[in-house]
Structure formats: structure tokens, C-alpha cells
Design a protein around this motif. Structure first.
Motif, PDB file in Angstrom:
ATOM      1  N   ASP A  61       0.840  -1.203   0.000  1.00 16.63           N
ATOM      2  CA  ASP A  61       0.000   0.000   0.000  1.00 16.63           C
ATOM      3  C   ASP A  61       0.873   1.252   0.000  1.00 16.63           C
ATOM      4  OD1 ASP A  61      -2.559   1.185  -0.041  1.00 16.63           O
ATOM      5  OD2 ASP A  61      -2.455   1.573   2.111  1.00 16.63           O
ATOM      6  N   ALA A  62       2.034   1.188   0.641  1.00  9.50           N
ATOM      7  CA  ALA A  62       2.963   2.311   0.621  1.00  9.50           C
ATOM      8  C   ALA A  62       3.484   2.551  -0.793  1.00  9.50           C
ATOM      9  CB  ALA A  62       4.128   2.054   1.578  1.00  9.50           C
ATOM     10  N   ALA A 141      -2.915   0.815   9.446  1.00  8.80           N
ATOM     11  CA  ALA A 141      -3.870   0.760   8.338  1.00  8.80           C
ATOM     12  C   ALA A 141      -5.065   1.669   8.606  1.00  8.80           C
ATOM     13  CB  ALA A 141      -4.331  -0.682   8.109  1.00  8.80           C
ATOM     14  N   LEU A 142      -5.556   1.668   9.862  1.00  6.88           N
ATOM     15  CA  LEU A 142      -6.691   2.524  10.201  1.00  6.88           C
ATOM     16  C   LEU A 142      -6.304   4.001  10.153  1.00  6.88           C
ATOM     17  CD1 LEU A 142      -8.248   0.477  13.151  1.00  6.88           C
ATOM     18  CD2 LEU A 142      -9.094   0.671  10.797  1.00  6.88           C
ATOM     19  N   LEU A 143      -5.091   4.314  10.616  1.00  6.86           N
ATOM     20  CA  LEU A 143      -4.618   5.700  10.547  1.00  6.86           C
ATOM     21  C   LEU A 143      -4.500   6.151   9.090  1.00  6.86           C
ATOM     22  CD1 LEU A 143      -3.478   8.251  11.885  1.00  6.86           C
ATOM     23  CD2 LEU A 143      -1.216   7.152  11.842  1.00  6.86           C
ATOM     24  N   THR A 144      -3.966   5.275   8.245  1.00  4.36           N
ATOM     25  CA  THR A 144      -3.845   5.595   6.817  1.00  4.36           C
ATOM     26  C   THR A 144      -5.224   5.797   6.199  1.00  4.36           C
ATOM     27  OG1 THR A 144      -1.804   4.287   6.680  1.00  4.36           O
ATOM     28  CG2 THR A 144      -2.940   4.793   4.610  1.00  4.36           C
ATOM     29  N   SER A 180      -8.059   1.240  -0.818  1.00  2.90           N
ATOM     30  CA  SER A 180      -6.999   0.236  -0.680  1.00  2.90           C
ATOM     31  C   SER A 180      -6.577   0.099   0.778  1.00  2.90           C
ATOM     32  CB  SER A 180      -5.803   0.625  -1.553  1.00  2.90           C
ATOM     33  OG  SER A 180      -5.166   1.787  -1.047  1.00  2.90           O
ATOM     34  N   SER A 181      -6.549   1.230   1.502  1.00  9.58           N
ATOM     35  CA  SER A 181      -6.225   1.147   2.933  1.00  9.58           C
ATOM     36  C   SER A 181      -7.316   0.408   3.696  1.00  9.58           C
ATOM     37  CB  SER A 181      -6.048   2.561   3.507  1.00  9.58           C
ATOM     38  OG  SER A 181      -4.983   3.234   2.871  1.00  9.58           O
ATOM     39  N   ALA A 185      -6.848  -2.801   5.940  1.00  8.07           N
ATOM     40  CA  ALA A 185      -7.334  -2.874   7.321  1.00  8.07           C
ATOM     41  C   ALA A 185      -8.226  -4.096   7.523  1.00  8.07           C
ATOM     42  CB  ALA A 185      -8.105  -1.599   7.664  1.00  8.07           C
ATOM     43  N   ILE A 186      -9.127  -4.337   6.547  1.00  5.42           N
ATOM     44  CA  ILE A 186     -10.011  -5.506   6.664  1.00  5.42           C
ATOM     45  C   ILE A 186      -9.198  -6.793   6.597  1.00  5.42           C
ATOM     46  CG2 ILE A 186     -11.835  -6.789   5.486  1.00  5.42           C
ATOM     47  CD1 ILE A 186     -13.068  -4.134   4.691  1.00  5.42           C
ATOM     48  N   GLY A 187      -8.218  -6.792   5.689  1.00  7.04           N
ATOM     49  CA  GLY A 187      -7.393  -8.003   5.570  1.00  7.04           C
ATOM     50  C   GLY A 187      -6.604  -8.278   6.832  1.00  7.04           C
TER      51      GLY A 187
END
Length: 401
Positions: A61-62, A141-144, A180-181, A185-187
């Protein structure tokens, strides 16, 4: 008789014509710079946390976020170049740079969506190979996700305020990053909870959504590049504005096209057939000012003044109509060599024939003596019978200075 009245920028508005464009360009650049800074910080944080927590999805994701930096720089360049003033090679300005960039960003969105679909299919086939994750990855992931969603809303609001489709495309690109984030996060959350199959299913759903966004934005840009005009409702409102302008008695051949955040327009406006050129030009100025006040999105307009409705037929008259020098010679022949030169000759080209109005000097004995007036009348009638291209020739004498 046709008079075309282009409006030079200095006569259109009390404000400099480049003022709004410059302000709009600065707004686009400021919004894009904020997006660049946000994406750069998020990319660094995602890579750091992803390597620490063995979350390769964060690292991927980065990489996706880093790719956004490239598109942000492209948007920044287009925002600056698109606001460049008109020049000899680009008389309508450089707004289409924004349009082309919007189309490219739409294609990138579609490609990203297809990438999600492909990735979700591969993950469904290799779920056993998913690594064990650290909980810190979920927090990152949640912050992103929160940062990308905030960036999307900020950029979309700026795009609508500035009427910049280019920024709107970039806003939806930020939304695709948020999506995508969300997938990451879900993954990660599903993996931590023991449900690893949630990530590929969510990725597939988001992939379809992003493909649709990309296709929509690219199609809008393509429609603009092929000069798609205003909608029927918008065109009807524009017609009402023009027809309500004092001096306008008819309207036809209204054409519009979009260029970036503005609309270009030209229209044939019918006025009384015997207006002077200056009065007809004044009507065209009034049309422009009324349209700009009621339709601010129309920033460039060409008004074509018609003395009669020529929208239905552009057929040429039977035989060539005489030019001014020929009409002046005919008037001089009718008056005779001893008559004074006319003060003014007005020619009206109407209905594929011409009407001539001749203004003579003040009624003094040397102008047109009473005994010669009847002779001039008979001579003119004979002339009209022999020259079908003339509808009338009328003589007037000045009675006051």
C-alpha cells in the motif's frame, strides 16, 4: 450584412480576465501540495510499520501511495500550465492540459481497480501463504484510512469550489487509496481474527468500484476533448438569457463547448436590420454582460450580429450584389456631375437585395433645386427597374447642422 463582434478581454469584465484563472491555479497548486506532503508522510510511516510488523500488505500500500506522488506532481504541473494565458499558438489558452491530465488519471484509476481485482484473485488462490501479522499493522492501516479519507474530502471540496475536474480526478484517486487502505485494514483485521478470506473479497468489491470511477472520469474528459456542449436544460437557460437582452429580436446557431473549468460559447443574435454598426455592437456587448452575469461558467463568448434570420438558409443571392464603391458611383450618376457630394451613403443588404439611403447637404439652392427633384425621382425609378439587385434608393437632405 454580417457583423462579427469578438470581445477583447479588456472589454469583457471590470476584473482582469486572468485574475480568476490565476486565483484558480493557485488554489489547485495549494491543494495538490497538501496532497503531496500527506502522501509522502504516509508512505514513510507505512513502510516503517509494515517492515516492523511483517505486514507486506502495508508495504504494498505504501508503494501504491508513492505512485500517487507521481500523479500529484503531474496534477501540479498541469494546474500551472493550464492557467497559462493565451498565446499565438494557443489562442483559447491551455485549459485542455487539465482535460488530458484528467483523462490520464482516470485511466490510472481504472488500472488500479483492475490491479485490485487481479490481486484479490491471486490471494484467494494462496490464502495459506499469508504471513502472521503484528497488531501494530492494523493501527497503521486505520490511521492511513482516516488520513486518505480526509484528503479525499478536502480535495473534492476544493475541486468543486474551483470547478476543476482535474482536482476531482485526483480526489477520487485519493478515495481509491482510502479504499486500498480499507482493504488492507479488513485483511489485517480478518487475519488477526482468523478470517483471512475477507481481504480478497473486499479487494474485489473495491476493484469494481475504482474501475467504474476511472472509466467515468476518463469518459468525461474524452467528451470534453471532442467539444461536447452544454446539456439541453443549460442551453435552454442560456437562450432565455440572451433573448431577454434589450435589442435582441431573434437568436439562432447557439454553440457551446467545455474547456477545463470553463465554457466557450458563440451565438448568432438578430437585431433590427437598420441599426448602425455601433448600435449593433452595443447590443452584442449587452448580450455578453447579461450572459456573464447569469452564467459565470461561460468565460468566453463570441456574439455574431445578424440583421435578419439567416439560420435556415445560407443560399447566395441571384448574382453578385454591388460593393460600396459601385453603389457610390451609381448615386453619383443619378445626382449628376453638378450636384454636391453626399454627406453619407448607407447601404442595407437585406433579403438578397440592397436598400440605399443617401444624405445630401442642407437644402440650399445649390443642393437639389426644386426643378431637379422630380427629374431625380424619375431617373431613380428608371434605374431601379433596370437593376433588380436594388430594392430602393432614397435621398434625404440635411435640415440642421
Amino acid at each position: 450584412m454580417i457583423h462579427v463582434h469578438p470581445h477583447p478581454p479588456a472589454a469583457r469584465s471590470p476584473l482582469p480576465p486572468d485574475g480568476d484563472e490565476a486565483l484558480r491555479s493557485r488554489g489547485i497548486q495549494r491543494t495538490t501540495l497538501i496532497a503531496i506532503a500527506t502522501n509522502a508522510l504516509l508512505s514513510l510511516a507505512q513502510i516503517t510499520v509494515g517492515l516492523f510488523a511483517n505486514a507486506f500488505s502495508l508495504v504494498a500500500d505504501a508503494a501504491h501511495t508513492l505512485s500517487d506522488l507521481v500523479t500529484d506532481v503531474l496534477v501540479l504541473f498541469a494546474g500551472r500550465r493550464g492557467a497559462d494565458p493565451a498565446d499565438a499558438g494557443h489562442p483559447y489558452g491551455h485549459g485542455r492540459i487539465e482535460t488530458v491530465t484528467t483523462m490520464l488519471l482516470g485511466a490510472v484509476l481504472a488500472a488500479v481497480g483492475i490491479g485490485f481485482l487481479w490481486s484479490s484473485g491471486l490471494r484467494l488462490q494462496h490464502m495459506d501463504a499469508l504471513p502472521e501479522l503484528h497488531p501494530a499493522a492494523l493501527a497503521m492501516a486505520l490511521l492511513t484510512l482516516a488520513a486518505k479519507e480526509g484528503l479525499f474530502r478536502y480535495t473534492l471540496a476544493a475541486a468543486r469550489r474551483l470547478k476543476a475536474p482535474l482536482l476531482e480526478a485526483n480526489a477520487w484517486h485519493a478515495r481509491s487509496d482510502a479504499a486500498s487502505s480499507l482493504v488492507v485494514a479488513i485483511g489485517i483485521g480478518g487475519s488477526l481474527a482468523g478470517y483471512p478470506f475477507l481481504e480478497p473479497l473486499a479487494a474485489a468489491l473495491v476493484g469494481f468500484l475504482i474501475v467504474g470511477m476511472g472509466v467515468r472520469l476518463s469518459w468525461q474528459a474524452v467528451r470534453e476533448l471532442i467539444d461536447t456542449g452544454l446539456s439541453e436544460d443549460e442551453l435552454a437557460r442560456l437562450r432565455e438569457t440572451i433573448e431577454a437582452t434589450p435589442g435582441v429580436i431573434g437568436l439562432h446557431d447557439v454553440r457551446t463547448r467545455r474547456m477545463a473549468g470553463r465554457v466557450l460559447c458563440d451565438a448568432h443574435v438578430q437585431v433590427e436590420p437598420r441599426l448602425t454598426v455601433s448600435e449593433g455592437h452595443r447590443v452584442s456587448d449587452e448580450v455578453y454582460l447579461h450572459v456573464r452575469a447569469a452564467h459565470p461558467e461561460i468565460q468566453d463568448m463570441l456574439v455574431h450580429i445578424d440583421p435578419e434570420d439567416d439560420g435556415g438558409s445560407r443560399a447566395a443571392p441571384v448574382g453578385p450584389l454591388p460593393a460600396r464603391k459601385d453603389v457610390a458611383a451609381a448615386v453619383g450618376q443619378l445626382l449628376g456631375h453638378d450636384a454636391p457630394a453626399p454627406l453619407q451613403i448607407q447601404i442595407h443588404y437585406l433579403g438578397k437585395r440592397i436598400d440605399v439611403e443617401v444624405l445630401l447637404p442642407a437644402a440650399v439652392p445649390t443642393a437639389v433645386p426644386a426643378g431637379q427633384a422630380e427629374t431625380l425621382s424619375r431617373r431613380t425609378e428608371a434605374w431601379l427597374e433596370a437593376h433588380a439587385e436594388y430594392r430602393s434608393i432614397r435621398f434625404f437632405q440635411q435640415i440642421a447642422p
